[in-house]
Scaffold this active site. Structure first.
Site, short mmCIF file in Angstrom:
data_model
loop_
_atom_site.label_atom_id
_atom_site.label_comp_id
_atom_site.label_asym_id
_atom_site.label_seq_id
_atom_site.Cartn_x
_atom_site.Cartn_y
_atom_site.Cartn_z
CB CYS A 1 -0.89 0.03 1.23
SG CYS A 1 -1.86 -1.46 1.39
NE ARG B 1 4.76 1.57 -0.79
CZ ARG B 1 5.61 1.70 0.22
NH1 ARG B 1 6.66 2.46 0.09
NH2 ARG B 1 5.41 1.06 1.35
CD1 TRP C 1 0.02 -5.64 -3.89
CD2 TRP C 1 0.03 -6.65 -1.90
NE1 TRP C 1 0.57 -6.89 -4.06
CE2 TRP C 1 0.58 -7.54 -2.86
CE3 TRP C 1 -0.05 -7.09 -0.57
CZ2 TRP C 1 1.04 -8.81 -2.55
CZ3 TRP C 1 0.41 -8.36 -0.26
CH2 TRP C 1 0.94 -9.20 -1.24
CG ASN D 1 1.20 -0.39 4.37
OD1 ASN D 1 0.84 -1.48 3.92
ND2 ASN D 1 2.46 -0.03 4.44
N GLY D 2 -0.75 -2.32 6.20
CA GLY D 2 -0.41 -3.31 7.23
C GLY D 2 -1.58 -4.23 7.48
CD GLU E 1 17.87 -11.78 -9.02
OE1 GLU E 1 17.33 -12.42 -8.10
OE2 GLU E 1 17.48 -10.67 -9.38
CE LYS F 1 15.21 -9.02 -11.17
NZ LYS F 1 14.76 -9.71 -10.00
CD GLU G 1 10.93 -10.81 -9.33
OE1 GLU G 1 10.76 -10.37 -8.21
OE2 GLU G 1 11.94 -10.53 -10.01
CG HIS H 1 21.97 -35.77 -8.08
ND1 HIS H 1 22.48 -37.05 -7.99
CD2 HIS H 1 23.04 -34.95 -8.00
CE1 HIS H 1 23.79 -37.00 -7.83
NE2 HIS H 1 24.16 -35.73 -7.84
CE LYS I 1 11.70 -1.78 -5.66
NZ LYS I 1 12.56 -2.73 -6.39
C1 G6P Z 1 9.65 -8.11 -2.92
C2 G6P Z 1 10.15 -7.58 -4.25
C3 G6P Z 1 11.49 -8.22 -4.60
C4 G6P Z 1 12.47 -8.02 -3.47
C5 G6P Z 1 11.93 -8.54 -2.15
C6 G6P Z 1 12.80 -8.12 -0.97
O1 G6P Z 1 9.27 -9.42 -3.03
O2 G6P Z 1 9.20 -7.83 -5.26
O3 G6P Z 1 11.99 -7.62 -5.78
O4 G6P Z 1 13.66 -8.68 -3.79
O5 G6P Z 1 10.64 -7.99 -1.90
O6 G6P Z 1 12.72 -6.72 -0.84
P1 G6P Z 1 13.73 -5.86 -0.01
O7 G6P Z 1 13.19 -4.46 -0.08
O8 G6P Z 1 13.72 -6.40 1.39
O9 G6P Z 1 15.08 -6.00 -0.65
#
Ligand code: G6P
Length: 646
Positions: free
Chosen positions: A2, A27, A88, A114-115, A515, A519, A522, A538, A641
Site C-alpha cells: 500500500c 510499490r 495491495w 497499510n499493514g 536470480e 527475474k 516475476e 540427480h 515492491k
Molecule cells: C519483494 C520484491 C522483490 C524483493 C523482495 C525483498 O518481493 O518484489 O523484488 O527482492 O521484496 O525486498 P527488499 O526491499 O527487502 O530488498
C-alpha cells in the site's frame, strides 16, 4: 504494497495527493482512493472517491463525479487537506468497496491504512455488537469506526471540562488523542492516516511496524509511506519512530507516542531529487534502472576506503571487538536480496573463514536458529521495510545477536533497528523487480566481507585494496557490457513464447541462475527454475526436452579451471538431451563455443565478483521477454515492491 499520502497546505490537495500516489505506484497495488476535506460550498463534508484497478480508473471516476455543481464530488479539486491510498489487497478482494479510504459510520472521518490489524475480528465483532454496519471486508474499516467512537468520547470529555470544542487547536488535538486511543487498541502492523471533515487543515497519522515519513514544506506539510511521494515538493523529511502519532497542519508538525507524551522524529534530508524517480526517456523504469547499474555500483563504492586502507560502513554501533568475536554469520533476506546473500556466502567464507549460512527471512525465526552474542546476522533489504526481514532481525536481536544491515533506503526501519549499517547508494528503485539494488547489494556484501576479514586480521590493507580496485573496475565493465545487449534483446524476442526456461550454474553462478529464473518468473510469468549444475543429474535433467532453453552461467576459466571444466561437462549433458543452450561466458572463452546455441560474452572478472556482470544479461532477457509478451514490466501482476506483511 500500500502507498499512503497525506497533505495539509494551501494548494489543492487532490492533485498533490494523486501525484504522490503516482510516485508510489511502483510499490504495486490493485485499487486506489482519495478523501479530501471539502472547501467552499463543500466545507464541512468529506469527499471520497475510490476505485479498483489502476489510478487511471480513479481519475476517470473523479472526472465524472466532480463535473457540475450538483455532482457528488463537486469542489473536490479545491480542498486543501486530503489523503490518498493505493491498496495491495490483504483482507478482502481488490474491489471498489474494499478500496481505501474507509469512511466512519457517519461519514465525517476517513481512514487509510497499510499493514494488517491482527485483532480485527475481535474489534469487528465488538463494533457490530454496537450496531455498526460494515461496508467492506477489510480490517481497516474497524479503525475508521473506532476512531469515530473515540473522537466522540474525547469531545465529550472536552465539553465536560468546559473546553472550547470549536477552537481549531482543541479539535485538532482531540483528533490526535482519538487516534492514540485507537492505536492502543490495535494489534499488528499499521500505518494509519485520518482526516475529519470537522477538523479541516489537519491530517493525523500513526505508525507501528510499518513506515511513515513526514515531509516538511513551507506553509504545507506531507505524510507518506515513502519520501518518493513528496520529494518533488520538499526534501526535508522526518522519520517517525515506532508507535508514534503525528499531526500535521499547514504550519505545524506534532509528534507524540501512543500515550500522548511528546516525541521527536529523526530529521533527514533526501539526497536525491524527483528526477531520479522518473523514467528519463525509457519505456520502463526497469530498463532505466538496468542502465543505471554502473553508476549505482560506483556510488556504493564511493569513499569506502579510508586513507589507512580500512573499509568504512555508514553507521556503526558495534565495536571492532564485537566483529572479531563473531564466530558464525547468518545472512537473512527475501527475494532478490536473498540471492545477493547466497553470493555473499562464497566471498565471506573465502575471505574471513567464518562459517556463513544464508536463510530466507520468512523461515528464519520459525525454526529457532542457534544464535547468541557472538553471532553476526547480516540482513539485506533494498526497501528496509520488508516485514519478513524485519521480524527476523528482531528475533536475532532478542537472542542477543549483532545485526548488520545492508539497505538502500535511508531512515527505513531495518537500518534503524540494526547495530551497524552499510547503505547501498543505488538511488530510488521504482520497478518492482529488483536490478540495480541487487548489484549494489553484492558490492555491499563484498565490502562487508573485506571489512570483517580486515578486522579479524585475515586480510591486510593491501589485499583489501586490491579487491576494492577490482570492484572499482566494475562500473566501466558494466558500461561495456550494457552497450552490447542487442543480441540478448533479439534472443528475448525469439524466446517470447517458450513455456519454460531453466538456468544452471556452479559456485557463485548458482545464485545467479536462481536470480535469472526469478527475474523471468516475476516479469514474463514463464515457468523458470534455477539449479546448481551438478544437481541436474540427480533429477531436474528429466524435464529437459527437445528445444528446452537452458541458460548456462559459465565461470571464468582463469583461476578456477576445474570449476569451468565441470560446467562445460554440464552444458554437454543438457545439450545431449536436446536443450537449446544459451551460454553466458567470459570473453575469449572459446571452449564453450562447440556447445552453445547462443553465447553472451561478459567482460573478464575475478570469479567471486563475476555475478556483477553475469546477472546483467539475465535482467535484460527477462525484461525484454516480458515486454515482448505485452506485460507491465515495472509492475508485474500479483507482486509488490515493498512487502510490509509477513
Ligand atoms: C519483494 C520484491 C522483490 C524483493 C523482495 C525483498 O518481493 O518484489 O523484488 O527482492 O521484496 O525486498 P527488499 O526491499 O527487502 O530488498
Amino acid at each position: 504494497m500500500c502507498g499512503i499520502v497525506g497533505y495539509a497546505g494551501a494548494r489543492p490537495a487532490l492533485s498533490i495527493v494523486l501525484d504522490g500516489l503516482r510516485r508510489l505506484e511502483y510499490r504495486g497495488y490493485d485499487s486506489a482512493g482519495v478523501a479530501i476535506v471539502g472547501a467552499g460550498a463543500g466545507s464541512g463534508s468529506l469527499l471520497i472517491c475510490k476505485r479498483a484497478g489502476k489510478l487511471a480508473n480513479l481519475e476517470k471516476a473523479l472526472a465524472e463525479e466532480s463535473a457540475g455543481e450538483d455532482s457528488p464530488l463537486a469542489g473536490i479539486d479545491s480542498g486543501t487537506t486530503g489523503i490518498g491510498h493505493t491498496r495491495w489487497a490483504t483482507h478482502g478482494a481488490p474491489t471498489d468497496r474494499n478500496a481505501h479510504p474507509h469512511p466512519s459510520r457517519h461519514g465525517d472521518l476517513a481512514v487509510i491504512h497499510n499493514g494488517i490489524i491482527e485483532n480485527f475480528a475481535r474489534l469487528r465483532a465488538e463494533l457490530e455488537a454496537d450496531s455498526v454496519e460494515f461496508r467492506s471486508d477489510t480490517d481497516t474499516e474497524c479503525a475508521a469506526h473506532l476512531l469515530e467512537r473515540e473522537l466522540a468520547g474525547v469531545r465529550a470529555e472536552i465539553a465536560a471540562r468546559g473546553g472550547d470544542g470549536l477552537d481549531a487547536e482543541v479539535r485538532a488535538e482531540a483528533l490526535a488523542e482519538a487516534m492514540r486511543r485507537v492505536c492502543r487498541r490495535l494489534e499488528g502492523a499499521f500505518t494509519l492516516l485520518a482526516v475529519d471533515a470537522a477538523t479541516p487543515d489537519v491530517v493525523v497519522g500513526a505508525r507501528r511496524n510499518s513506515p511513515l515519513v513526514v515531509g516538511r514544506g513551507q506553509g504545507e506539510n506531507f505524510l507518506a509511506s515513502d519520501v518518493a511521494a513528496f520529494v518533488e515538493h520538499t526534501r526535508d523529511a522526518i522519520e517517525l519512530g515506532q508507535d508514534q502519532v503525528v499531526l500535521i497542519t499547514p504550519e505545524r508538525i506534532e509528534i507524540t507516542d501512543f500515550d500522548g507524551k511528546p516525541a521527536a522524529g529523526k530529521d533527514f534530508h533526501v539526497d536525491w531529487d524527483a528526477k531520479a524517480a522518473e523514467k528519463g526517456g525509457y519505456d520502463w523504469f526497469m530498463l532505466k534502472e538496468i542502465q543505471e547499474q554502473p553508476q549505482a555500483v560506483a556510488e556504493t563504492l564511493l569513499g569506502r576506503l579510508t586513507e589507512s586502507g580500512e573499509i568504512m560502513l555508514d553507521e556503526v554501533r558495534l565495536t571492532d571487538q564485537d566483529l572479531r568475536a563473531a564466530d558464525k554469520i547468518f545472512i537473512v533476506a527475501c527475494g532478490t536480496a536473498y540471492h545477493a546473500g547466497l553470493v555473499a556466502k562464497y566471498a565471506i567464507e573465502h575471505w574471513t573463514r567464518i562459517p556463513c549460512e544464508v536463510e530466507l527471512a520468512s523461515e528464519f525465526r520459525y525454526r529457532d536458529p542457534v544464535l547468541d552474542r557472538s553471532t553476526l546476522v547480516v540482513v539485506i533489504s533494498q526497501s528496509g521495510e520488508t516485514m519478513d526481514t524485519l521480524m527476523a532481525l528482531r528475533h536475532a536481536k532478542e537472542q542477543k545477536a549483532r545485526v548488520l544491515a545492508i539497505c538502500n533506503t535511508n531512515g527505513s526501519t531495518i537500518p534503524r533497528e540494526s547495530d551497524a549499517v552499510l547503505y547501498t547508494h543505488g538511488g530510488p528503485e521504482i520497478a518492482v523487480a529488483s536490478t540495480k539494488a541487487f548489484l549494489t547489494q553484492l558490492v555491499a556484501c563484498y565490502l562487508i566481507g573485506l571489512h570483517l576479514a580486515q578486522v579479524r586480521g585475515v586480510k591486510f590493507a593491501d589485499e583489501v585494496a586490491a579487491v576494492v580496485a577490482q570492484l572499482q573496475e566494475m562500473p566501466a565493465k558494466l558500461r561495456t557490457l550494457l552497450d552490447r545487449m542487442e543480441p540478448v534483446r533479439e534472443l528475448a524476442r525469439e524466446l517470447k513464447s517458450v513455456p519454460t526456461v531453466l538456468f544452471i550454474g556452479r559456485h557463485v553462478g548458482y545464485p545467479v541462475a536462481l536470480e535469472g529464473a526469478l527475474k523471468l518468473k516475476e516479469l514474463a510469468y514463464i515457468h523458470a527454475e534455477g539449479f546448481a549444475s551438478g544437481e541436474l543429474k540427480h533429477g531436474p535433467i528429466a524435464v529437459i526436452d527437445r528445444g528446452t532453453p537452458v541458460v548456462c552461467i559459465v565461470p571464468s576459466p582463469a583461476g578456477r579451471g576445474l570449476l569451468h571444466d565441470k560446467m562445460i561437462s554440464n552444458i554437454q549433458e543438457v545439450r545431449a538431451r536436446g536443450a537449446r543452450t544459451i551460454v553466458i561466458a567470459e570473453e575469449g572463452d572459446e571452449a564453450v563455443l562447440p556447445y552453445a546455441d547462443h553465447v553472451i560474452f561478459v567482460p573478464p572478472t575475478p570469479t567471486l565478483l563475476a555475478p556483477l556482470v553475469t546477472t546483467v544479461p539475465l535482467q535484460v532477457l527477462a525484461a525484454e521477454i516480458a515486454s515482448a509478451r505485452g506485460h507491465d514490466v515495472d509492475q508485474p501482476r500479483n507482486l509488490a515492491k515493498s512487502v510490509t506483511v509477513e
